[in-house]
Design a protein around this motif. Structure first.
Motif, short mmCIF file in Angstrom:
data_model
loop_
_atom_site.label_atom_id
_atom_site.label_comp_id
_atom_site.label_asym_id
_atom_site.label_seq_id
_atom_site.Cartn_x
_atom_site.Cartn_y
_atom_site.Cartn_z
N UNK A 1 -10.61 -10.64 -1.72
CA UNK A 1 -9.40 -10.38 -2.72
C UNK A 1 -9.46 -9.28 -3.51
N UNK A 2 -10.47 -8.86 -4.12
CA UNK A 2 -10.57 -7.69 -4.83
C UNK A 2 -10.39 -6.55 -4.07
N UNK A 3 -11.16 -6.42 -2.79
CA UNK A 3 -11.07 -5.32 -2.21
C UNK A 3 -9.61 -5.08 -1.46
N UNK A 4 -9.12 -6.28 -1.11
CA UNK A 4 -7.81 -6.00 -0.26
C UNK A 4 -6.64 -5.69 -1.46
N UNK A 5 -6.85 -6.15 -2.71
CA UNK A 5 -5.93 -5.73 -3.68
C UNK A 5 -5.92 -4.21 -4.01
N UNK A 6 -7.06 -3.66 -3.87
CA UNK A 6 -7.39 -2.07 -4.16
C UNK A 6 -6.47 -1.48 -2.63
N UNK A 7 -6.49 -1.98 -1.65
CA UNK A 7 -6.01 -1.49 -0.44
C UNK A 7 -4.45 -1.67 -0.53
N UNK A 8 -3.99 -2.58 -1.21
CA UNK A 8 -2.61 -2.87 -1.44
C UNK A 8 -1.91 -1.75 -2.78
N UNK B 1 -5.77 9.95 8.19
CA UNK B 1 -7.14 10.09 7.86
C UNK B 1 -7.39 9.93 6.42
N UNK B 2 -6.41 10.53 5.55
CA UNK B 2 -6.56 10.04 4.10
C UNK B 2 -6.55 8.68 3.72
N UNK B 3 -5.59 8.02 4.25
CA UNK B 3 -5.54 6.52 4.19
C UNK B 3 -6.72 5.92 4.34
N UNK B 4 -7.35 6.20 5.70
CA UNK B 4 -8.55 5.22 6.01
C UNK B 4 -9.87 5.85 5.15
N UNK B 5 -10.05 6.90 4.67
CA UNK B 5 -11.07 7.43 3.60
C UNK B 5 -10.95 6.79 2.49
N UNK B 6 -9.47 6.94 1.92
CA UNK B 6 -9.49 6.29 0.69
C UNK B 6 -9.33 4.67 0.52
N UNK C 1 -11.51 2.74 2.45
CA UNK C 1 -12.97 2.61 2.39
C UNK C 1 -13.38 2.74 0.77
N UNK C 2 -13.08 3.96 0.06
CA UNK C 2 -13.12 4.00 -1.28
C UNK C 2 -12.74 3.10 -2.22
N UNK C 3 -11.47 2.21 -1.64
CA UNK C 3 -10.90 1.14 -2.63
C UNK C 3 -11.94 -0.02 -2.46
N UNK C 4 -12.62 -0.03 -1.48
CA UNK C 4 -13.37 -1.44 -1.26
C UNK C 4 -13.35 -1.95 0.29
N UNK D 1 -18.54 3.89 4.38
CA UNK D 1 -17.88 5.12 3.37
C UNK D 1 -17.93 6.32 4.03
N UNK D 2 -16.94 7.11 3.78
CA UNK D 2 -16.90 8.63 4.54
C UNK D 2 -16.64 9.30 3.37
#
Length: 240
Positions: free
Chosen positions: A71-78, A136-141, A143-146, A214-215
């Motif tokens: 849940x924490x990881x998905x909150x970061x993606x949102x 590409x930026x969305x995917x990289x970020x 991964x950084x968000x969780x 992570x990339x």
């Protein structure tokens, strides 16, 4: 009304339907000896949106802990979606899974057995991105968000109906051109349209990915193209 006049009207009532049906019968006859053709049209174009499913998967000793991590990881993606200006309606939950995990234990006698080993949870969201240059930026970020899963990447057209309509018109013109050429080849004249039916197939090109780590740099993504096609089956009357 005199008897003679009534008799004339009665004959007219019989003759007029027969005369009125003659053009229809002639048209039916022209269609029976008509030409049936299939017109085709095809177009290749770049997609104008991307759709990616990103997720977080975790294991923990209890169900609540496993679910909290995802849940924490998905909150970061949102939150990332908001930062990138993606409309809220273009970010949605794809799946939430929570299940017992097991591990295989080998006994001293050589046998093996699955034993409980906490819980496994996964939470996935689907993000629709109109700005293809930022994928590409969305995917990289993400991964950084969780995120630790990229389950699928697909590409499509925002208005496929408009593409389909244009292709069907082109296919209909192709059908008439074919029919006219065939009629001319046999020394006949092409008449009116007797029947028309359409079909359409669109084939998007997509990419698939499983687990992702992570990339450090922007993830390179090539959208490719989408091929769309239409078919029109038409029958035209033949006039001699």
């Amino acid at each position: 009304m005199k008897g003679r006049d009534r008799a004339l009207l009665a004959w007219a009532a019989v003759i007029l339907p027969v005369v009125a049906s003659l053009p229809a019968r002639a048209e039916d006859e022209a269609c029976r000896r008509g030409i049936s053709v299939t017109g085709r049209a095809h177009a290749i174009q770049a997609p104008d949106f991307a759709e990616v499913t990103i997720g977080v998967e975790a294991r923990a000793g209890n169900a609540a802990a496993a679910l909290d991590v995802t849940s924490k990881g998905v909150a970061g993606i949102v939150a990332l979606g908001r930062d990138l200006g993606i409309p809220a309606g273009d970010v949605g939950t794809a799946a939430v899974v929570l299940e017992p995990a097991t591990r295989t234990v080998t006994r001293p006698n050589g046998t093996s057995q699955d034993e409980p080993d906490g819980y496994r949870a996964s939470n996935r969201v689907t993000v629709r991105l109109a700005d293809m240059g930022r994928l590409g930026d969305l995917l990289r970020r993400a991964l950084e968000a969780g995120a630790n899963r990229i389950d699928s990447i697909g590409f499509g057209l925002t208005d496929p109906d408009r593409v389909e309509a244009a292709l069907q018109v082109e296919a209909a013109r192709n059908a008439r051109t074919q029919a006219a050429s065939l009629a001319e080849a046999v020394g006949a004249h092409l008449g009116g349209l007797c029947s028309l039916s359409t079909s359409r197939t669109a084939v998007p090109m997509a990419m698939q990915a499983s687990r992702a780590a992570a990339a450090p740099k922007r993830v390179p993504i090539e959208a490719g193209t989408i091929g769309s096609s239409a078919e029109v089956t038409a029958t035209f009357a033949i006039e001699r």
